[in-house]
Design a protein around this motif. Structure first.
Motif, PDB file in Angstrom:
ATOM      1  N   PHE A   1       4.046  -6.936  -2.257  1.00 35.81           N
ATOM      2  CA  PHE A   1       5.100  -5.925  -2.356  1.00 35.81           C
ATOM      3  C   PHE A   1       6.212  -6.400  -3.286  1.00 35.81           C
ATOM      4  O   PHE A   1       6.714  -5.639  -4.107  1.00 35.81           O
ATOM      5  CB  PHE A   1       5.675  -5.596  -0.978  1.00 35.81           C
ATOM      6  N   ARG A   2       6.599  -7.662  -3.176  1.00 34.40           N
ATOM      7  CA  ARG A   2       7.638  -8.204  -4.064  1.00 34.40           C
ATOM      8  C   ARG A   2       7.188  -8.123  -5.520  1.00 34.40           C
ATOM      9  O   ARG A   2       7.956  -7.708  -6.393  1.00 34.40           O
ATOM     10  CB  ARG A   2       7.955  -9.655  -3.692  1.00 34.40           C
TER      11      ARG A   2
ATOM     12  N   TRP B   1      13.560   1.398  -0.472  1.00 36.62           N
ATOM     13  CA  TRP B   1      13.187   1.011  -1.834  1.00 36.62           C
ATOM     14  C   TRP B   1      11.973   1.810  -2.305  1.00 36.62           C
ATOM     15  O   TRP B   1      11.932   2.288  -3.435  1.00 36.62           O
ATOM     16  CB  TRP B   1      12.894  -0.494  -1.897  1.00 36.62           C
ATOM     17  N   ILE B   2      10.997   1.948  -1.429  1.00 35.24           N
ATOM     18  CA  ILE B   2       9.810   2.730  -1.772  1.00 35.24           C
ATOM     19  C   ILE B   2      10.189   4.185  -2.003  1.00 35.24           C
ATOM     20  O   ILE B   2       9.800   4.800  -2.996  1.00 35.24           O
ATOM     21  CB  ILE B   2       8.753   2.632  -0.648  1.00 35.24           C
TER      22      ILE B   2
ATOM     23  N   GLY C   1       4.913  -6.115  -6.873  1.00 35.13           N
ATOM     24  CA  GLY C   1       4.858  -4.719  -7.289  1.00 35.13           C
ATOM     25  C   GLY C   1       6.239  -4.137  -7.530  1.00 35.13           C
ATOM     26  O   GLY C   1       6.469  -3.400  -8.491  1.00 35.13           O
ATOM     27  N   LEU C   2       7.201  -4.499  -6.667  1.00 30.43           N
ATOM     28  CA  LEU C   2       8.557  -3.986  -6.797  1.00 30.43           C
ATOM     29  C   LEU C   2       9.240  -4.557  -8.040  1.00 30.43           C
ATOM     30  O   LEU C   2       9.964  -3.854  -8.752  1.00 30.43           O
ATOM     31  CB  LEU C   2       9.349  -4.345  -5.538  1.00 30.43           C
ATOM     32  N   LYS C   3       8.995  -5.828  -8.331  1.00 32.50           N
ATOM     33  CA  LYS C   3       9.594  -6.444  -9.521  1.00 32.50           C
ATOM     34  C   LYS C   3       9.066  -5.793 -10.799  1.00 32.50           C
ATOM     35  O   LYS C   3       9.827  -5.549 -11.742  1.00 32.50           O
ATOM     36  CB  LYS C   3       9.299  -7.952  -9.533  1.00 32.50           C
ATOM     37  N   VAL C   4       7.769  -5.499 -10.822  1.00 35.76           N
ATOM     38  CA  VAL C   4       7.193  -4.823 -11.985  1.00 35.76           C
ATOM     39  C   VAL C   4       7.790  -3.431 -12.130  1.00 35.76           C
ATOM     40  O   VAL C   4       8.158  -3.008 -13.235  1.00 35.76           O
ATOM     41  CB  VAL C   4       5.653  -4.735 -11.859  1.00 35.76           C
ATOM     42  N   LEU C   5       7.929  -2.720 -11.025  1.00 37.51           N
ATOM     43  CA  LEU C   5       8.498  -1.375 -11.052  1.00 37.51           C
ATOM     44  C   LEU C   5       9.939  -1.400 -11.556  1.00 37.51           C
ATOM     45  O   LEU C   5      10.344  -0.571 -12.378  1.00 37.51           O
ATOM     46  CB  LEU C   5       8.422  -0.755  -9.659  1.00 37.51           C
ATOM     47  N   VAL C   6      10.723  -2.359 -11.100  1.00 34.49           N
ATOM     48  CA  VAL C   6      12.118  -2.492 -11.537  1.00 34.49           C
ATOM     49  C   VAL C   6      12.191  -2.784 -13.038  1.00 34.49           C
ATOM     50  O   VAL C   6      13.000  -2.201 -13.765  1.00 34.49           O
ATOM     51  CB  VAL C   6      12.839  -3.588 -10.729  1.00 34.49           C
ATOM     52  N   GLN C   7      11.319  -3.683 -13.516  1.00 32.70           N
ATOM     53  CA  GLN C   7      11.282  -3.972 -14.953  1.00 32.70           C
ATOM     54  C   GLN C   7      10.964  -2.723 -15.763  1.00 32.70           C
ATOM     55  O   GLN C   7      11.545  -2.485 -16.826  1.00 32.70           O
ATOM     56  CB  GLN C   7      10.236  -5.052 -15.234  1.00 32.70           C
TER      57      GLN C   7
ATOM     58  N   ALA D   1       0.826  -1.209   0.000  1.00 34.55           N
ATOM     59  CA  ALA D   1       0.000   0.000   0.000  1.00 34.55           C
ATOM     60  C   ALA D   1       0.859   1.258   0.000  1.00 34.55           C
ATOM     61  O   ALA D   1       0.550   2.237  -0.670  1.00 34.55           O
ATOM     62  CB  ALA D   1      -0.936  -0.004   1.212  1.00 34.55           C
ATOM     63  N   LYS D   2       1.960   1.209   0.748  1.00 33.55           N
ATOM     64  CA  LYS D   2       2.867   2.354   0.790  1.00 33.55           C
ATOM     65  C   LYS D   2       3.515   2.591  -0.573  1.00 33.55           C
ATOM     66  O   LYS D   2       3.694   3.735  -1.001  1.00 33.55           O
ATOM     67  CB  LYS D   2       3.940   2.135   1.854  1.00 33.55           C
TER      68      LYS D   2
END
Length: 283
Positions: free
Chosen positions: A205-206, A166-167, A208-214, A129-130
């Motif tokens: 969160f993992r 990371w956020i 969402g973070l992986k998509v953001l990194v891609q 959510a954050k």
């Protein structure tokens, strides 16, 4: 390809979008043509005009249409046109900032099969959510690349990785800066960022973070993979939202990934004319 596109092509040569501001722009003429097209249900004219104008120019047309007719252009389109085509034309008329917010929320809802607002209300203390809240309120903050590398590296040293840095970093830096940070982090840790995220984080969160990194490291490839699914609504959102920014890069990534041009792959559907007009040409 429409001759109007060639007439405006040189105006923004050097950009990576396929839709560029139309140089011989006369909103009053466009409104007159659109009014006639709506009366005659002439979809060819509607597609020709709306796909050959930038988003900013479409907003001017919408205002001029309302001043001339006392009617909302979106409402008028919905009465005259139906099916997938009207959905695409309506999306073309959404202001850029509003469309990006809409597209992001829709993407999150599709990814997690959940309503984004309800998800945030139900998980206001969670890292996912954050992350989403930070992306919705994204701002660009200047920082030193090496300092960010050190901060992300330090966040991984505890028994449980700290999601906070990371956020903070991945949602508040420009793309070039983030690419340099992630490259530096990979060199320091001798792992890809995708491997780091996979090992140290969990759950939504993992993901969402992986998509953001891609999206940071290879946005064209990531979006080309999404286009490869040929899911109608997803294809439409990508084509509209990237038409003025980097659709040429996505086209190049698509042909490298699939062996076929995006233009060829789009040869289906009721809104074929509009999608092909946005794509522009074969590669």
């Amino acid at each position: 390809m429409d001759s109007e596109y060639f007439n405006s092509y040189n105006m923004c040569w050097g950009t990576l979008g396929t839709v560029r501001p139309f140089s011989n722009f006369h909103p009053d003429r466009d409104v007159m043509a659109i009014k006639a097209a709506l009366e005659n249900k002439d979809t060819v004219t509607l597609v020709r005009i709306l796909t050959n104008r930038s988003n900013a120019q479409r907003q001017v047309i919408a205002e001029a249409f309302k001043a001339s007719t006392q009617k909302d252009i979106v409402t008028a389109l919905k009465k005259a046109v139906s099916g997938d085509l009207v959905l695409l034309l309506v999306e073309l008329l959404i202001p850029s900032v509003e469309y990006e917010a809409y597209r992001f929320q829709e993407a999150m809802a599709v990814m997690y099969n959940k309503d984004l607002e309800k998800e945030l209300q139900g998980e206001t203390s969670g890292d996912f959510a954050k992350l989403v809240t930070a992306l919705l309120n994204k701002d660009c903050v200047a920082a030193a690349v090496q300092k960010d590398i050190e901060t992300l590296s330090a966040s991984l040293k505890g028994k449980k990785a700290d999601a906070g840095p990371w956020i903070d970093i991945l949602t508040s830096r420009d793309l070039d800066h983030l690419n340099n940070v992630l490259i530096g982090l990979e060199v320091e840790l001798e792992q890809t960022v995708d491997q780091i995220v996979e090992k140290r984080f969990t759950g939504d969160f993992r993901l969402g973070l992986k998509v953001l990194v891609q999206c940071i490291q290879s946005p064209g490839v990531y979006l080309a993979k999404k286009l490869q699914t040929m899911k109608k609504e997803l294809v439409q959102r990508i084509m509209v939202s990237h038409s003025e920014e980097d659709l040429l890069c996505i086209r190049a990534a698509f042909i490298k990934l699939t062996g076929n041009s995006l233009y060829t792959a789009l040869q289906v559907g009721d809104h074929l004319q509009a999608l092909l007009a946005i794509c522009r040409s074969e590669d």
